[in-house]
Design an enzyme around this catalytic site. Structure first.
Site, short mmCIF file in Angstrom:
data_model
loop_
_atom_site.label_atom_id
_atom_site.label_comp_id
_atom_site.label_asym_id
_atom_site.label_seq_id
_atom_site.Cartn_x
_atom_site.Cartn_y
_atom_site.Cartn_z
N HIS A 61 0.81 -1.23 0.00
CA HIS A 61 0.00 0.00 0.00
C HIS A 61 0.84 1.28 0.00
CE1 HIS A 61 0.69 -0.43 4.37
NE2 HIS A 61 0.62 0.89 4.38
C1 UD1 Z 1 -2.52 5.33 5.49
C2 UD1 Z 1 -1.30 5.93 6.16
C3 UD1 Z 1 -0.15 4.94 6.10
C4 UD1 Z 1 -0.56 3.61 6.69
C5 UD1 Z 1 -1.81 3.11 6.01
C6 UD1 Z 1 -2.28 1.87 6.69
C7 UD1 Z 1 -0.93 8.36 6.04
C8 UD1 Z 1 -0.18 9.42 5.34
N1 UD1 Z 1 -0.86 7.14 5.46
O1 UD1 Z 1 -2.22 5.14 4.12
O2 UD1 Z 1 0.94 5.44 6.87
O3 UD1 Z 1 0.49 2.70 6.51
O4 UD1 Z 1 -2.85 4.11 6.11
O5 UD1 Z 1 -3.23 1.16 5.99
O6 UD1 Z 1 -1.54 8.60 7.03
N2 UD1 Z 1 -9.55 4.46 1.11
C9 UD1 Z 1 -10.76 3.85 1.01
N3 UD1 Z 1 -11.36 3.44 2.17
C10 UD1 Z 1 -10.85 3.63 3.40
C11 UD1 Z 1 -9.61 4.29 3.48
C12 UD1 Z 1 -8.97 4.70 2.32
O7 UD1 Z 1 -11.29 3.63 -0.07
O8 UD1 Z 1 -11.45 3.23 4.40
C13 UD1 Z 1 -8.85 4.86 -0.14
C14 UD1 Z 1 -9.17 6.27 -0.58
O9 UD1 Z 1 -9.21 6.28 -1.97
C15 UD1 Z 1 -7.94 7.04 -0.13
C16 UD1 Z 1 -6.83 6.00 -0.24
O10 UD1 Z 1 -7.44 4.76 0.06
O11 UD1 Z 1 -7.70 8.16 -0.88
C17 UD1 Z 1 -5.68 6.24 0.69
O12 UD1 Z 1 -6.10 6.38 2.05
P1 UD1 Z 1 -5.22 7.25 3.08
O13 UD1 Z 1 -5.73 7.09 4.45
O14 UD1 Z 1 -5.02 8.63 2.56
O15 UD1 Z 1 -3.80 6.59 2.98
P2 UD1 Z 1 -3.38 5.07 3.05
O16 UD1 Z 1 -2.73 4.71 1.76
O17 UD1 Z 1 -4.51 4.25 3.53
N1 UDP Z 2 -3.78 -6.28 8.64
C1 UDP Z 2 -5.08 -6.79 8.75
N2 UDP Z 2 -5.74 -7.15 7.61
C2 UDP Z 2 -5.18 -7.04 6.37
C3 UDP Z 2 -3.86 -6.52 6.27
C4 UDP Z 2 -3.20 -6.13 7.42
O1 UDP Z 2 -5.60 -6.92 9.86
O2 UDP Z 2 -5.85 -7.39 5.39
C5 UDP Z 2 -3.09 -5.85 9.87
C6 UDP Z 2 -1.72 -6.44 10.12
O3 UDP Z 2 -1.80 -7.67 10.80
C7 UDP Z 2 -1.06 -5.38 10.99
C8 UDP Z 2 -1.67 -4.08 10.47
O4 UDP Z 2 -2.84 -4.47 9.75
O5 UDP Z 2 -1.45 -5.55 12.35
C9 UDP Z 2 -0.72 -3.34 9.57
O6 UDP Z 2 -1.39 -2.25 9.00
P1 UDP Z 2 -1.01 -1.62 7.60
O7 UDP Z 2 -0.17 -2.57 6.82
O8 UDP Z 2 -2.27 -1.13 7.00
O9 UDP Z 2 -0.20 -0.32 8.01
P2 UDP Z 2 1.32 -0.03 8.41
O10 UDP Z 2 1.71 -0.97 9.49
O11 UDP Z 2 2.15 -0.15 7.18
O12 UDP Z 2 1.29 1.39 8.85
#
Ligand code: UD1
Ligand code: UDP
Length: 381
Positions: free
Chosen positions: A212
């Site tokens: 991601h």
């Molecule tokens: C965010 C965090 C990242 C973290 C990740 C965990 C920041 C800058 N990034 O990244 O550090 O590792 O979460 O998963 O805070 N979207 C949906 N549904 C949701 C959420 C998001 O459709 O419930 C889509 C939207 O199109 C959105 C995109 O995902 O624009 C990105 O979501 P966003 O929270 O901005 O960043 P992540 O890539 O999820």
């Molecule tokens: N995780 C989950 N379901 C998924 C993918 C990840 O529960 O389909 C959990 C994983 O076990 C870990 C956390 O999400 O506890 C990690 O989150 P993510 O990778 O979104 O963010 P990051 O750690 O990179 O910030």
């Protein structure tokens, strides 16, 4: 009725990785410091059922007391919306402390707002540095740490990083890793999960993939190379791929659903990349525990695989969690397709990296943190 003199703290969560970090601290505070009133604030950064509510149910978390519902946007839009909504809450209720987790935009926004209203900030998972400022999380980490009054670290490298940035020792507390508290609490539930059966996978005979990071999935050439490599790897072993919403959007936008249609499979399947929706925590933990290896760009997953002793190939050139390389099962493989294929082949030959469990990843981190917060609240009286 609540005693109006009770200390009040806000625990701020917003995105998926925050929920598993907050869950054990909520319980530890209830047990160790019942005199503190804590309110759970959810910014709404993540909002899909499987990115948010699923974790509250799975991890037996209370519903948020305050929901800001900010949703998605550019970094400035999302951060600003959280700041505006949270400022009002903090202004009206005057908490004695806010606790923030990890490195997401919700973490940064809350720390800035609280600091300007002179509310002390506690940062869980402080001091991690990738030394790569193209990563949005790195900016969030640096700003949050400089504004925090209590900095709780998961590994010793983090302490050194904070000292180098001039944070005084008395603010830094090496308390261990709250994610491991959650892992240990829910390991039995994960073992009982039937997710592998449902996906047609057998133990140690599949790999898990998550992606991601914008640097991997928002850049078509990079994402393409990773998928080329995984298409090759998945000829020898099925690769289950719970697809993050950002990644799902890019797969469609870049035409990869068509381009890799022969590699992408719907489970159950014996080979190929098995595309599924994101799964709840205990199901993902089950997938990690029973897999042969994991490929990921996630921060938290590098730590979980180290704890579980499962080899992890991190599809990045750096990590803010060096203990997973030094002590654990993690290897940085970057995004070069040849390297991904080569390192996967080594694991298939039985040459996967072995490791040990890092210091203080023992299931007690949240209790150590709760104790320090309790003392801080007594001092602030
Ligand atoms: C965010 C965090 C990242 C973290 C990740 C965990 C920041 C800058 N990034 O990244 O550090 O590792 O979460 O998963 O805070 N979207 C949906 N549904 C949701 C959420 C998001 O459709 O419930 C889509 C939207 O199109 C959105 C995109 O995902 O624009 C990105 O979501 P966003 O929270 O901005 O960043 P992540 O890539 O999820
Ligand atoms: N995780 C989950 N379901 C998924 C993918 C990840 O529960 O389909 C959990 C994983 O076990 C870990 C956390 O999400 O506890 C990690 O989150 P993510 O990778 O979104 O963010 P990051 O750690 O990179 O910030």
């Amino acid at each position: 009725m609540d005693n109006p003199d009770k200390p009040l703290i806000y625990l701020i969560v917003g995105a998926r990785p925050n929920f598993m970090k907050a869950a054990p601290l909520i319980r530890a505070l209830e047990e160790r410091a019942p005199e503190i009133k804590s309110l759970l604030v959810h910014t709404g950064q993540h909002y899909d059922y499987e990115m948010s509510k699923a974790f509250f149910e799975d991890l037996d978390m209370p519903d948020p007391d305050i929901y800001l519902g900010v949703g998605s946007g550019t970094h400035a839009e999302q951060t600003a919306k959280i700041m505006i909504s949270l400022e009002k809450e903090i202004f009206d209720n005057r908490p004695d402390l806010i606790v923030v987790f990890g490195d997401v935009n919700s973490t940064l926004a809350a720390s800035v707002v609280a600091s300007k209203l002179m509310v002390p900030v506690a940062h869980v998972e402080a001091g991690l540095r990738s030394f790569d400022r193209t990563m949005p999380e790195e900016i969030n980490r640096i700003v949050t740490d400089i504004l925090s009054d209590l900095l709780f670290t998961t590994e010793r490298d983090a302490i050194e990083n904070l000292r180098r940035e001039g944070i005084p020792d008395e603010k830094i507390h090496f308390t261990g890793n709250v994610m491991i508290d959650t892992l240990l609490t829910f390991a039995d539930k994960a073992r009982k999960s039937d997710i592998t059966e449902r996906l047609g996978l057998s133990d140690r005979n599949y790999a898990v993939l998550t992606l991601h990071r914008p640097s991997n999935v928002d850049v078509p050439e990079v994402f393409d190379g990773i998928l080329e490599a995984l298409a090759e790897v998945s000829k020898n072993i099925p690769v289950v791929f719970p697809v993050h919403p950002r990644t799902k959007k890019r797969l469609a936008e870049f035409g990869f659903l068509d381009k890799f249609s022969s590699a992408f499979k719907t489970p159950p399947a014996e080979r190929g990349i098995l595309l599924i929706d994101p799964v709840k925590y205990t199901e993902f933990l089950a997938l990690e525990m029973k897999s042969l290896f994991v490929l990921t760009d996630s921060g938290g997953i590098q730590e979980e695989t180290t704890f579980l002793g499962v080899p992890c190939l991190t599809l990045r050139n750096n990590t803010e969690r060096p203990v997973t390389l030094e002590v654990g099962t993690n290897i940085l493989v970057g995004t070069d397709p040849h390297r991904i294929i080569e390192e996967s082949a080594k694991i298939l030959r039985g040459e996967g990296k072995k490791g040990a469990i890092p210091e203080l990843w023992d299931g007690k981190a949240s209790h150590r943190i709760a104790k320090i917060i309790k003392t801080k609240m007594e001092e602030q009286k």
